[in-house]
Design a protein around this motif. Structure first.
Motif, PDB file in Angstrom:
ATOM      1  N   GLY A   1       0.822  -1.208   0.000  1.00  0.00           N
ATOM      2  CA  GLY A   1       0.000   0.000   0.000  1.00  0.00           C
ATOM      3  C   GLY A   1       0.856   1.257   0.000  1.00  0.00           C
ATOM      4  N   TRP A   2       1.931   1.250   0.795  1.00  0.00           N
ATOM      5  CA  TRP A   2       2.847   2.397   0.828  1.00  0.00           C
ATOM      6  C   TRP A   2       3.525   2.571  -0.531  1.00  0.00           C
ATOM      7  N   LEU A   3       3.991   1.471  -1.128  1.00  0.00           N
ATOM      8  CA  LEU A   3       4.650   1.540  -2.436  1.00  0.00           C
ATOM      9  C   LEU A   3       3.707   2.084  -3.508  1.00  0.00           C
ATOM     10  N   ILE A   4       2.465   1.624  -3.498  1.00  0.00           N
ATOM     11  CA  ILE A   4       1.480   2.080  -4.485  1.00  0.00           C
ATOM     12  C   ILE A   4       1.164   3.555  -4.266  1.00  0.00           C
ATOM     13  N   ALA A   5       0.912   3.945  -3.009  1.00  0.00           N
ATOM     14  CA  ALA A   5       0.586   5.340  -2.703  1.00  0.00           C
ATOM     15  C   ALA A   5       1.736   6.279  -3.066  1.00  0.00           C
ATOM     16  N   ALA A   6       2.976   5.796  -2.935  1.00  0.00           N
ATOM     17  CA  ALA A   6       4.150   6.606  -3.273  1.00  0.00           C
ATOM     18  C   ALA A   6       4.435   6.612  -4.774  1.00  0.00           C
ATOM     19  N   GLY A   7       3.626   5.902  -5.563  1.00  0.00           N
ATOM     20  CA  GLY A   7       3.829   5.849  -7.008  1.00  0.00           C
ATOM     21  C   GLY A   7       5.028   5.005  -7.415  1.00  0.00           C
ATOM     22  N   LEU A   8       5.410   4.058  -6.567  1.00  0.00           N
ATOM     23  CA  LEU A   8       6.601   3.241  -6.821  1.00  0.00           C
ATOM     24  C   LEU A   8       6.277   1.834  -7.310  1.00  0.00           C
ATOM     25  N   LEU A   9       5.014   1.454  -7.266  1.00  0.00           N
ATOM     26  CA  LEU A   9       4.614   0.111  -7.682  1.00  0.00           C
ATOM     27  C   LEU A   9       3.333   0.188  -8.489  1.00  0.00           C
ATOM     28  N   ASP A  10       3.406  -0.334  -9.701  1.00  0.00           N
ATOM     29  CA  ASP A  10       2.224  -0.471 -10.554  1.00  0.00           C
ATOM     30  C   ASP A  10       1.945  -1.961 -10.628  1.00  0.00           C
TER      31      ASP A  10
ATOM     32  N   HIS B   1      -0.329  -3.669 -11.941  1.00  0.00           N
ATOM     33  CA  HIS B   1      -0.895  -4.226 -13.174  1.00  0.00           C
ATOM     34  C   HIS B   1       0.033  -4.131 -14.376  1.00  0.00           C
ATOM     35  N   ARG B   2       0.834  -3.059 -14.455  1.00  0.00           N
ATOM     36  CA  ARG B   2       1.625  -2.845 -15.660  1.00  0.00           C
ATOM     37  C   ARG B   2       3.111  -2.586 -15.409  1.00  0.00           C
ATOM     38  N   GLY B   3       3.537  -2.582 -14.171  1.00  0.00           N
ATOM     39  CA  GLY B   3       4.938  -2.279 -13.879  1.00  0.00           C
ATOM     40  C   GLY B   3       5.886  -3.326 -14.440  1.00  0.00           C
TER      41      GLY B   3
END
Length: 150
Positions: free
Chosen positions: A52-61, A63-65
Motif C-alpha cells: 500500500g505504501w509503495l502504491i501510494a508513493a507511485g513506486l509500484l504499478d 498491473h503494468r509495472g
C-alpha cells in the motif's frame, strides 16, 4: 543450547524506530476461536502495509509495472494480542537494501500505542515481471527506500 543459555527475547520495538506509517483496518474474520487476531493475519497486514505504501508513493504499478517484488523470506515476533475491532498502524522501515532486494521491517501498533504488538519482516526480491529474473532497483525506488533505511 540449554534453556539457560538462550539469549533474552528482544523487547518490542518503539514507534520512533519506524520511518513511515500506514493505518490498517482489522476485520471480524481476523479473530480466531481464541478471540484474538490469528497469526497468519499479521503477515497479510505486513504485505498490505508495504505494498500500500509503495502504491501510494507511485513506486509500484501492480498491473503494468516492469518489475514486481517476490517475497523470499518472512518472519514475525508477537508481543501482545491484537483483535477486531482494534485500529492498527503499521510502521515501516528498510533494514537492508541490496541490488535487487529489500528487507522490509514492519511493526504493528494497536491504535496509538508506543510499543509494537508484533514485529516482522519480509524480503522482496525485485524481478522482471515477464522473465521472473532478478532486476536491479531503479534509482527512483532506491532513493525512496533509502529514506526508510535504519
Amino acid at each position: 543450547m540449554r534453556e539457560t543459555e538462550r539469549e533474552p527475547r528482544p523487547a518490542p520495538g518503539r514507534r520512533e524506530a519506524y520511518r513511515a506509517f500506514v493505518p490498517l483496518t482489522t476485520r471480524w474474520s481476523d479473530n480466531d476461536i481464541y478471540g484474538h487476531m490469528n497469526n497468519v493475519v499479521h503477515y497479510a497486514l505486513f504485505d498490505s502495509a508495504v505494498n500500500g505504501w509503495l502504491i501510494a508513493a507511485g513506486l509500484l504499478d501492480i498491473h503494468r509495472g516492469a518489475r514486481i517484488g517476490l517475497v523470499v523470506e518472512t518472519g514475525c515476533r508477537y508481543f501482545a494480542e491484537l483483535a477486531f475491532p482494534d485500529p492498527v498502524t503499521a510502521g515501516i522501515r528498510v533494514g537492508r537494501l541490496g541490488t535487487s532486494s529489500v528487507r522490509y521491517e514492519i511493526g504493528l501498533f494497536r491504535g496509538e500505542a508506543e510499543t509494537a504488538a508484533a514485529e516482522g519482516f519480509f524480503v522482496h526480491v525485485y524481478v522482471d515481471r515477464d522473465t521472473r529474473r532478478p532486476a536491479p532497483l531503479d534509482d527512483r525506488l532506491r532513493n525512496r527506500l533509502l529514506e526508510l533505511t535504519t
